[in-house]
Design a protein around this motif. Structure first.
Motif, PDB file in Angstrom:
ATOM      1  N   LYS A 366       0.832  -1.207   0.000  1.00 15.09           N
ATOM      2  CA  LYS A 366       0.000   0.000   0.000  1.00 15.09           C
ATOM      3  C   LYS A 366       0.869   1.260   0.000  1.00 15.09           C
ATOM      4  O   LYS A 366       0.587   2.225  -0.726  1.00 15.09           O
ATOM      5  CB  LYS A 366      -0.914  -0.017   1.233  1.00 15.09           C
ATOM      6  CG  LYS A 366      -1.862   1.165   1.313  1.00 15.09           C
ATOM      7  CD  LYS A 366      -2.719   1.055   2.572  1.00 15.09           C
ATOM      8  CE  LYS A 366      -3.635   2.280   2.700  1.00 15.09           C
ATOM      9  NZ  LYS A 366      -4.453   2.221   3.953  1.00 15.09           N
ATOM     10  N   LEU A 367       1.933   1.239   0.782  1.00 19.22           N
ATOM     11  CA  LEU A 367       2.846   2.386   0.845  1.00 19.22           C
ATOM     12  C   LEU A 367       3.557   2.591  -0.493  1.00 19.22           C
ATOM     13  O   LEU A 367       3.723   3.723  -0.950  1.00 19.22           O
ATOM     14  CB  LEU A 367       3.866   2.187   1.967  1.00 19.22           C
ATOM     15  CG  LEU A 367       3.393   2.531   3.377  1.00 19.22           C
ATOM     16  CD1 LEU A 367       4.381   1.997   4.401  1.00 19.22           C
ATOM     17  CD2 LEU A 367       3.208   4.024   3.540  1.00 19.22           C
ATOM     18  N   ASP A 369       2.510   1.774  -3.492  1.00 22.28           N
ATOM     19  CA  ASP A 369       1.542   2.336  -4.451  1.00 22.28           C
ATOM     20  C   ASP A 369       1.295   3.813  -4.165  1.00 22.28           C
ATOM     21  O   ASP A 369       1.182   4.629  -5.093  1.00 22.28           O
ATOM     22  CB  ASP A 369       0.228   1.553  -4.385  1.00 22.28           C
ATOM     23  CG  ASP A 369       0.373   0.127  -4.903  1.00 22.28           C
ATOM     24  OD1 ASP A 369       1.369  -0.131  -5.625  1.00 22.28           O
ATOM     25  OD2 ASP A 369      -0.482  -0.721  -4.579  1.00 22.28           O
ATOM     26  N   HIS A 370       1.190   4.153  -2.882  1.00 17.75           N
ATOM     27  CA  HIS A 370       0.925   5.535  -2.498  1.00 17.75           C
ATOM     28  C   HIS A 370       2.096   6.439  -2.897  1.00 17.75           C
ATOM     29  O   HIS A 370       1.911   7.523  -3.465  1.00 17.75           O
ATOM     30  CB  HIS A 370       0.688   5.606  -0.985  1.00 17.75           C
ATOM     31  CG  HIS A 370       0.287   6.961  -0.490  1.00 17.75           C
ATOM     32  ND1 HIS A 370      -0.561   7.806  -1.176  1.00 17.75           N
ATOM     33  CD2 HIS A 370       0.627   7.634   0.649  1.00 17.75           C
ATOM     34  CE1 HIS A 370      -0.737   8.915  -0.503  1.00 17.75           C
ATOM     35  NE2 HIS A 370      -0.012   8.848   0.616  1.00 17.75           N
ATOM     36  N   LYS A 373       2.282   6.947  -6.657  1.00 14.14           N
ATOM     37  CA  LYS A 373       1.247   7.881  -7.097  1.00 14.14           C
ATOM     38  C   LYS A 373       1.675   9.328  -6.825  1.00 14.14           C
ATOM     39  O   LYS A 373       1.549  10.210  -7.684  1.00 14.14           O
ATOM     40  CB  LYS A 373      -0.063   7.573  -6.384  1.00 14.14           C
ATOM     41  CG  LYS A 373      -1.219   8.499  -6.773  1.00 14.14           C
ATOM     42  CD  LYS A 373      -2.502   8.071  -6.069  1.00 14.14           C
ATOM     43  CE  LYS A 373      -3.666   8.995  -6.467  1.00 14.14           C
ATOM     44  NZ  LYS A 373      -3.483  10.364  -5.985  1.00 14.14           N
ATOM     45  N   ILE A 391       4.392  10.283   6.222  1.00 14.02           N
ATOM     46  CA  ILE A 391       3.432   9.444   5.495  1.00 14.02           C
ATOM     47  C   ILE A 391       3.383   8.048   6.109  1.00 14.02           C
ATOM     48  O   ILE A 391       2.308   7.481   6.349  1.00 14.02           O
ATOM     49  CB  ILE A 391       3.804   9.366   4.002  1.00 14.02           C
ATOM     50  CG1 ILE A 391       3.591  10.728   3.329  1.00 14.02           C
ATOM     51  CG2 ILE A 391       2.978   8.298   3.289  1.00 14.02           C
ATOM     52  CD1 ILE A 391       4.121  10.786   1.911  1.00 14.02           C
ATOM     53  N   GLU A 395       0.189   6.265   8.058  1.00 14.74           N
ATOM     54  CA  GLU A 395      -0.394   4.984   7.652  1.00 14.74           C
ATOM     55  C   GLU A 395      -0.427   3.998   8.810  1.00 14.74           C
ATOM     56  O   GLU A 395      -1.327   3.162   8.903  1.00 14.74           O
ATOM     57  CB  GLU A 395       0.411   4.392   6.492  1.00 14.74           C
ATOM     58  CG  GLU A 395       0.272   5.143   5.177  1.00 14.74           C
ATOM     59  CD  GLU A 395      -1.097   4.965   4.547  1.00 14.74           C
ATOM     60  OE1 GLU A 395      -1.840   4.055   4.957  1.00 14.74           O
ATOM     61  OE2 GLU A 395      -1.448   5.759   3.652  1.00 14.74           O
TER      62      GLU A 395
END
Length: 535
Positions: A366-367, A369-370, A373, A391, A395
């Motif tokens: 998830k990190l 991908d974040h 992005k 960040i 999370e």
């Protein structure tokens, strides 16, 4: 006269940062600066420290006078100058006597070993130049000094007339020179030329021979190593390759190459290779020069890894992508977070921060991908690691911003008299309390910074010690003109640590505000981890 090369012979290092290094463009050192650097070079274990040319300027004379009170533990201090001007006026020569008055145990003098120079520059015959070198060295030796003869332009002189060049260094040897350093003054020689010429010289003279290389062909380090492989035992250079034109040979690269790669023993058994990175950074700091992040061995990026495949391999065994253990030279391994990152990068960075993501691969993905992005949108976290940590902590549920901005207004003004100022009105919320404030500054970013501090000081007085020390703006899509996105990188310090944060927007004020907010939040998070002072 034969000089037998011994690969086990110890190598001595001669630092001329304080003399040759100061000839570089943009380099200026006060007397106190020179004293600071000299002491750090001594602590590192340097063999010789060339402090300057005492007869050329009052600053160097003052340096040598003050240096007399320093108890150097390892290094020998060295004064630099030229041979006398006239062969028949040796004892009255102002330069030679100025060198003696410096009272250093070692003196370096340079002499012409290229006929082109001795004829055109000094107007001397071969015999006169030879006599000048011999008598100058002899005079200094008669006063009990160790003398290093720098054979200026030796490689060019040798290539033009080898017999002339060798005759001049033999004159220095007859005069009593303890070491003869062959200088590639114009920096144009190639490693194979240096090696061949060095071997010939070593078969001609019986005293130790050294190398003094310049970097005009970007070969100063290679030429210095070639000289040592050919038998040289004395290496001159500067920290970080400082020097005139393209610089001198970089000792920060030469020393670890010789010690770690060629397995040559330093003359000083107390040479602290693990202090090399700190010494390099210290010299840049004193000179107020930015460190070259890509410098081999000592640069911030020297052991930095970005691509996910590389990082995955490094985590298994760092030797897969690192030629040495970075801690040996006082550096450290770094893994960068970027759009090229894989889960290995994120897990590595999290581990550096004390967070174990090995058992939470879903969060790691998830990190990744974040981050990808955000970097696609223009963010860059390899130069803003504080923003990345915020960040990550968010999370994990460990971080919430310490304040909320409810309203902000920025006003700038200019007039025909050249006056300009910026005013900011700010409305923030901290723990349910509202704070209104206004501040001005030289520009909008300075005004934002001032207003945020003013608004938060009542709640968090500890932010008083932080200050913005660097501010960079990068236009990301130039073709969009004034509507282009910009990335703002801010570096902040509290006097003990520094950290970097990032913001991105089509509005430079908004991008700056993001980076400023992250900067203050990061400081507060580090101070109050586990504290309930969050909103």
């Amino acid at each position: 006269m034969s000089h037998i090369m011994n690969t086990h012979q110890r190598i001595e290092f001669f630092d001329t940062t304080l003399r040759d290094g100061t000839q570089g463009e943009g380099v200026s050192l006060s007397v106190q600066d020179k004293l600071f650097i000299a002491q750090r070079l001594d602590e590192f274990g340097m063999d010789y420290i060339e402090g300057g040319w005492p007869s050329s300027n009052p600053r160097d004379e003052e340096f040598f006078n003050l240096a007399k009170s320093i108890d150097f533990k390892h290094a020998q201090l060295c004064a630099f100058g030229s041979t006398a001007r006239f062969p028949n006026k040796i004892e009255s020569d102002a330069n030679l006597n100025g060198l003696l008055r410096a009272e250093t145990p070692v003196i370096t003098i340079f002499g012409k070993t290229w006929r082109f120079h001795s004829e055109k520059s000094l107007g001397l015959t071969d015999a006169e130049n030879e006599e000048l070198i011999f008598k100058s060295v002899q005079y200094l030796k008669s006063h009990g000094r160790k003398v290093i003869f720098d054979a200026e332009h030796f490689f060019d002189g040798y290539k033009a007339d080898a017999d002339f060049a060798k005759k001049m260094i033999l004159a220095a040897e007859r005069g009593g020179a303890d070491i003869i350093a062959l200088c590639d003054t114009n920096g144009g020689s190639l490693p194979h030329e240096v090696s061949e010429i060095m071997k010939d010289v070593l078969s001609t003279v019986s005293v130790p021979v050294g190398i003094h290389a310049h970097n005009d062909g970007e070969l100063a380090v290679a030429n210095s190593i070639a000289a040592v492989r050919a038998g040289a035992t004395h290496v001159q250079g500067t920290m970080n390759g400082l020097g005139e034109r393209c610089g001198n040979a970089n000792l920060a690269s030469i020393i670890p190459n010789l010690i770690l790669k060629l397995k040559r023993e330093p003359m000083q058994e107390a040479l602290h290779l693990e202090k090399l990175t700190a010494l390099s950074n210290f010299v840049n700091e004193i000179l107020n020069l930015p460190s070259n992040t890509r410098s081999p061995f000592v640069g911030k990026s020297a052991f930095a890894h970005k691509g996910g495949i590389h990082v995955s391999a490094v985590l298994k065994d760092s030797l897969m992508y690192e030629h040495i253990d970075p801690t040996v030279v006082g550096n450290k391994q770094r893994v960068l977070v970027s759009d090229l990152a894989g889960q290995s990068n994120i897990r590595y960075k999290a581990a550096e921060l004390g967070v174990d993501l090995e058992s939470n691969k879903e969060l790691a993905k998830k990190l990744v991908d974040h981050i990808k992005k955000l970097e696609y949108e223009g963010y860059q976290f390899e130069g803003a690691e504080a923003s990345f940590e915020l960040i990550l902590r968010a999370e994990l549920g460990e971080f919430k911003p310490y304040f909320s901005v409810l309203d902000s207004r920025v006003h700038t003004e200019y007039n025909k008299h050249g006056h300009h100022a910026a005013h900011v009105m700010l409305k923030i919320e901290v723990g349910g309390e509202i704070e209104h404030t206004a501040a001005e500054g030289d520009g909008p970013v300075n005004a934002l910074d001032n207003s945020l501090r003013k608004a938060l000081t009542r709640f968090y007085p500890e932010i008083a010690d932080i200050q913005l020390i660097d501010y960079k703006v990068r236009v990301l899509d130039e073709k969009q003109g004034t509507s282009a996105k910009v990335r703002v990188l801010i570096e902040t310090s509290d006097g003990h640590a520094t950290w970097s944060t990032v913001g991105v927007s089509t509005n430079i004020i908004e991008a700056s505000w993001q980076a400023l907010s992250d900067s203050v939040n990061y400081k507060l998070f580090k101070l109050h981890q586990g504290n309930e002072m969050t909103v």
